[in-house]
Design an enzyme around this catalytic site. Structure first.
Site, short mmCIF file in Angstrom:
data_model
loop_
_atom_site.label_atom_id
_atom_site.label_comp_id
_atom_site.label_asym_id
_atom_site.label_seq_id
_atom_site.Cartn_x
_atom_site.Cartn_y
_atom_site.Cartn_z
CG HIS A 208 5.22 8.67 7.30
ND1 HIS A 208 4.69 8.88 6.04
CD2 HIS A 208 4.19 8.20 8.06
CE1 HIS A 208 3.42 8.56 6.03
NE2 HIS A 208 3.09 8.13 7.24
CG ASP A 210 1.70 5.13 10.40
OD1 ASP A 210 2.04 6.20 9.87
OD2 ASP A 210 0.84 4.37 9.91
CG HIS A 265 3.35 4.12 5.02
ND1 HIS A 265 3.87 3.81 6.25
CD2 HIS A 265 2.29 4.94 5.27
CE1 HIS A 265 3.17 4.38 7.21
NE2 HIS A 265 2.21 5.10 6.64
NE ARG A 275 -4.34 7.29 -0.87
CZ ARG A 275 -4.50 5.97 -0.89
NH1 ARG A 275 -4.94 5.39 -2.00
NH2 ARG A 275 -4.23 5.24 0.17
#
Length: 341
Positions: A208, A210, A265, A275
């Site tokens: 996607h 941002d 990304h 993570r």
């Protein structure tokens, strides 16, 4: 990132998409020292070529980072039933697995918070019910305020590098009392099930861009973040828990009439290590018109995009799937050359 959620344990992989492993670790990520006299030039170059760069010597105290990471992990390590009490988001609060309203899912759980300390939702109160002042004021607010100050410096350097007038044209939007900015803590739990997926990777958060003006990302030392280069190649970003990564958002792409490009990304899950990422999304007020800066337009140059407000774009983005090219709906016909980003 635009996320809605329904509560539910991260207890299976059946709906999570997978992809072939990407062995390419990209060591060409631009690195910018915020105190470098050439920072404005380096930032613009990185944003034109990648829409992404690593920021060092950023000035955000490491104790703020460490304290927030400790508090966030304390929350994400709670029993699932306790975390679910802080959701579903309204839009702020706890969510997991479900991404958007159109069927996207990922191996992720998160906390979404407003960056305005005067606005606190019911779910946010639930999140911090045991020690709200410690988490909210000491951990979250100290970190967010430090990151916002750093983000203001970055966008002022963008303005300097592009010769945008006035110099505070971008920082003013992020610092406005009605700025529609938010802060997200994303947690990608370890996923041993990856070993049974024929060597494929689980997608923690799908590809996607941002929507906002700028995103400021910091993560722990677990890999997983990938960006898409201009040639459509996906490469892995080496983790660096002491630095920040800056993303150009869709709004900034429009404001620069396509000169700076929002970066596509995604995040892949790790089979052994969790993570944790912390992202500040800097957005303008909902009523702000998203149009190219006049000072960037050459004589006779036309905007590649139709005029729209941030509320209109945000509303459209929330209705889309992650991988959709969201700006396509707002392009003029003359912008066909930038379609399919």
């Amino acid at each position: 990132m635009v996320v809605h959620s329904q509560s539910g344990a991260l207890d299976h992989c059946s709906l999570i998409r997978t992809c072939k492993p990407t062995a390419t670790v990209f060591n060409g990520i631009p690195v910018v020292n915020l105190r470098d006299p050439q920072a404005k030039t380096l930032i613009v170059k990185a944003c034109e070529e990648f829409g992404f760069f690593k920021l060092v010597n950023h000035g955000v105290p490491m104790e703020f980072i460490s304290e927030l990471e400790t508090e966030a992990l304390r929350f994400f390590n709670l029993p699932q039933s306790d975390k679910d009490k802080a959701g579903p988001p309204d839009p702020f609060g706890y969510g997991c697995k479900m991404i958007g309203s159109n069927g996207d899912v990922g191996w992720v759980e998160y906390l979404l918070l407003n960056t305005n300390p005067q606005i606190t939702s019911h779910q946010t109160h639930t999140v911090f019910r045991e020690n709200p002042e410690s988490f909210r004021s000491s951990a979250v607010n100290d970190y967010v305020q430090a990151v916002k100050r750093m983000a203001f410096e970055v966008v002022k350097l963008v303005a300097d590098g592009l010769r945008i007038e006035p110099r505070d044209a971008l920082s003013r939007l992020l610092g406005d009392d009605k700025s529609d900015s938010c802060f997200r803590l994303n947690h990608y739990p370890p996923c041993p099930e990856l070993q049974a997926l024929s060597g494929r990777n689980l997608i923690g958060f799908g590809e996607h861009t941002d929507p906002q003006i700028i995103s400021v990302l910091r993560s722990n030392n677990t890999s997983g973040l990938q960006i898409c280069l201009k040639d459509k190649t996906w490469v892995s970003v080496p983790p660096d828990q002491t630095s920040f990564f800056i993303n150009v958002g869709d709004a900034l792409q429009v404001m620069t009439n396509g000169r700076l490009r929002s970066v596509r990304h995604r995040v892949l899950a790790d089979p052994r290590n969790s993570r944790l990422s912390m992202i500040y999304f800097g957005g303008p007020p909902l009523s702000e018109k998203i149009v190219p800066f006049p000072s960037l337009m050459a004589k006779g140059e036309e905007s590649l995009y139709k005029e729209f407000t941030w509320w209109e774009y945000k509303t459209s983005a929330y209705k889309s799937k992650l991988a959709d090219y969201r700006l396509g709906l707002f392009e003029k016909r003359t912008a066909s050359a930038v379609a399919g980003l």
